[in-house]
Structure formats: C-alpha cells, structure tokens
Design a protein around this motif. Structure first.
Motif, PDB file in Angstrom:
ATOM      1  N   MET A   1       0.583  -1.202   0.015  1.00 12.72           N
ATOM      2  CA  MET A   1       0.024  -0.050  -0.101  1.00 12.72           C
ATOM      3  C   MET A   1       0.918   1.382   0.043  1.00 12.72           C
ATOM      4  N   MET A   2       2.161   1.247   0.400  1.00 19.55           N
ATOM      5  CA  MET A   2       2.952   2.294   0.309  1.00 19.55           C
ATOM      6  C   MET A   2       3.392   2.578  -1.100  1.00 19.55           C
ATOM      7  N   CYS A   3       3.246   1.622  -1.814  1.00 21.74           N
ATOM      8  CA  CYS A   3       3.782   1.662  -3.392  1.00 21.74           C
ATOM      9  C   CYS A   3       2.537   2.453  -4.031  1.00 21.74           C
ATOM     10  N   ASP A   4       2.759   2.947  -5.297  1.00 18.64           N
ATOM     11  CA  ASP A   4       1.759   3.900  -6.027  1.00 18.64           C
ATOM     12  C   ASP A   4       0.566   3.055  -6.537  1.00 18.64           C
ATOM     13  N   ILE A   5       1.020   1.789  -6.930  1.00 16.57           N
ATOM     14  CA  ILE A   5      -0.298   0.926  -7.701  1.00 16.57           C
ATOM     15  C   ILE A   5       0.304  -0.392  -7.338  1.00 16.57           C
ATOM     16  N   ILE A   6      -0.802  -1.153  -7.037  1.00 20.62           N
ATOM     17  CA  ILE A   6      -0.439  -2.736  -6.782  1.00 20.62           C
ATOM     18  C   ILE A   6      -1.234  -3.517  -7.713  1.00 20.62           C
ATOM     19  N   TYR A   7      -0.269  -4.386  -8.383  1.00 23.20           N
ATOM     20  CA  TYR A   7      -0.830  -5.622  -9.149  1.00 23.20           C
ATOM     21  C   TYR A   7      -0.586  -6.760  -8.657  1.00 23.20           C
ATOM     22  N   ALA A   8      -1.626  -7.594  -8.820  1.00 26.28           N
ATOM     23  CA  ALA A   8      -1.381  -8.871  -8.166  1.00 26.28           C
ATOM     24  C   ALA A   8      -1.518 -10.231  -8.822  1.00 26.28           C
ATOM     25  N   SER A   9      -1.006 -11.230  -8.673  1.00 25.42           N
ATOM     26  CA  SER A   9      -1.337 -12.502  -9.150  1.00 25.42           C
ATOM     27  C   SER A   9      -2.487 -13.011  -8.640  1.00 25.42           C
TER      28      SER A   9
END
Ligand code: CO8
Length: 254
Positions: free
Chosen positions: A111-119
């Motif tokens: 969540m501290m990143c700007d975007i989360i992509y997940a598998s």
C-alpha cells in the motif's frame, strides 16, 4: 543483501529476497531497500520502480523475530518503523507486483507503493490482531482510505486474508494477472510509465496523493496550479508538438 536489484532500461526491479522468512521485513532489509531507491530516485534515467517478492510471498509481515522481545522504550526510542517514511517519500513511481502472502507489514508495503498489481494467488491481510498488536506501518490508515471502513474493520479486527479477486473488487488492487506472467506484465506497465516525461509523471503522482489529504476545492486548485507549472517544461512543448506532427514524443529531463 536481503534484496536483489536489476535495472532494465528505465525500470528498476527490486526483489525482496529473504526466502527463509517469507520476506519478513527486518531493519536491514528496510535500510537496503530505502538506500537503493533513494539512489535511483535522483537518476533522471530511471522512470519507475517495481517492488516484488517470490511466488509464495511478497512479504509475510514485519519480522516478528526482530520485534518480539523489544520493550516499549526500545520501540519508542528507535522510533521503530519510522524509516519506512523514507520509502513513501520516494518520488519516482513504485509499483508493487504481489504474488502469495502480503500480510501485515507486507500488505502495508504494497500500500505504500503507488499501484498494486497482483497475481491470482495473492493473499492480503493485516493479521497483527492475532499477535496482540495492531498494524504499525500505516495499515489502519491506508487500508481504510483504500477500501473503506467496513472492509478495513473486517480485515483488521478479524485478521482474515483477502484473495486477489476480492482485493481487486474492493479497489486495493488495480489489476490481476496469472502468476506466471505477473512480473512480465508489470514490467511492461512500468516501461510504459517510464517512457513518459518524468516530471509530469512525478507531478501526476503527487497530485493523486494529494486527493487523499486535501479537500476537493483545495485539491482542484492545487491540480490547476501544477498543471499551469508544467507549461514551463520542454516536455510539455515536445509532447504537444509531437501530437500535432503525428510522431512519438521524445521526452527529456525538464
Ligand atoms: N516474521 C518473522 N518470520 C516469519 C514471518 C514474520 N512475519 N512470517 C513467516 N516467518 C518465518 C516462519 O517463522 C518460518 O521460519 P522457520 O522455518 O524458521 O520456523 C518461515 O518464515 C516459514 O513460515 P511458515 O513455516 O509459517 O510458513 P507457512 O507456509 O506454514 O505459513 C504464513 C505462511 C501463513 C504466512 C505464516 O508464516 C504466518 O502466519 N506468518 C506471520 C504473518 C503475520 O502475522 N504477519 C504480521 C507480522 S506483524 C506486522 O507486520 C506489523 C506489526 C506492527 C507492530 C507495530 C509496532 C510499532
């Protein structure tokens, strides 16, 4: 080293690498991560970071074995976890590519990143309640802003995990990819972001972040003022001229 660092064109990929502890976040790992990112943040040739883990775990939390014997005064005087603020202060966009467990501090790091992509195998959770504590790297705040009070309370008070599909529909995750192709897909998105003007990307990111902190009126005024400011850059001239001339723009550092 607790991380692996690779640079591919304008993208820096950082892989958390403590497999024996499912990438639990200890102080040396935090310091290495922050140092590497601060160094590349200043490099105009670097346009995006990707932060990732293993197929089994993005990160299974803050390192419980580093914390368990600490006293209140240890935590207070070390200002334990304050170092993560340097991670959030990185101005180049950072994307989390999450497979497997993203628990506790691992979910907070994503969540501290700007975007989360997940598998499709990703599992998010804030299980700190099971350890007699609460999230300590922003989880109560960022999860609530991201998915709303109802789901944040549900996650934080029960400590349950949320799968990738639920995380996407709740708005925590931008998009899901098969675990086999997650990293390649994310690298290609990062490459695309890094191909734009770094100045306008940094300013766009800053403006979106402001939406979480400012009222609408102030936020819209802020956006308009920084939009005006971009007309002081060569990249604005180049971007608009290239559109008119039907060619690909060549962005520099301005
Ligand atoms: N810290 C330290 N070591 C860990 C952690 C962790 N967070 N997670 C896993 N490990 C270690 C295990 O101890 C184990 O080591 P060993 O082989 O030496 O026993 C190894 O990694 C493999 O783990 P498991 O055998 O448990 O693997 P499983 O596949 O059986 O289970 C789980 C995977 C479900 C992810 C399980 O490991 C787990 O529940 N981990 C802990 C998750 C957790 O509770 N995370 C929250 C941590 S607290 C936090 O993040 C914020 C605290 C805020 C404090 C505020 C202070 C200011």
């Amino acid at each position: 080293m607790n991380i692996k660092v690779e640079k591919e064109r304008r993208v820096v990929i950082i892989t958390l690498d403590r497999p024996q502890a499912l990438n639990a976040l200890n102080t040396p790992l935090m310091n290495e991560l922050v140092a590497v990112m601060q160094q590349y943040d200043k490099d105009p040739e670097v346009g995006c970071f990707v932060v990732t883990g293993s197929e089994k775990a993005f990160a299974a939390g803050a390192d419980i074995k580093e914390m368990n014997t600490k006293t209140y005064l240890d935590m207070f005087h070390e200002d334990y976890f304050a170092g993560w603020e340097q991670f959030t202060a990185i101005r180049t966009p950072k994307i989390a590519a999450v497979s497997g467990y993203a628990l506790g501090g691992g979910c907070e790091l994503a969540m501290m990143c700007d975007i989360i992509y997940a598998s499709d195998s990703a599992k998010f959770g804030q299980p700190e309640i099971k350890l007699g504590v609460i999230p300590g790297i922003g989880g109560t705040q960022r999860l609530t802003k991201s998915i709303g009070k109802a789901k944040a309370m549900d996650m934080i008070l029960t400590g349950r995990m949320m799968g990738a599909e639920e995380a996407e529909s709740a708005g925590l995750v931008a998009k899901i990819f098969p675990k086999e192709t997650l990293l390649e897909e994310v690298k290609s998105i990062a490459d695309n972001i890094a191909s734009y003007s770094k100045t306008s990307v940094m300013i766009a990111k800053e403006a979106v972040d402001r939406a979480l902190e400012m009222g609408l009126r102030e936020g819209i005024l802020y956006e308009r003022r920084v939009f005006h400011a971009l007309f002081a850059t060569e990249d604005q001239k180049e971007g608009m001229q290239a559109f008119i001339e039907k060619r690909t723009p060549s962005f520099g550092k301005s």
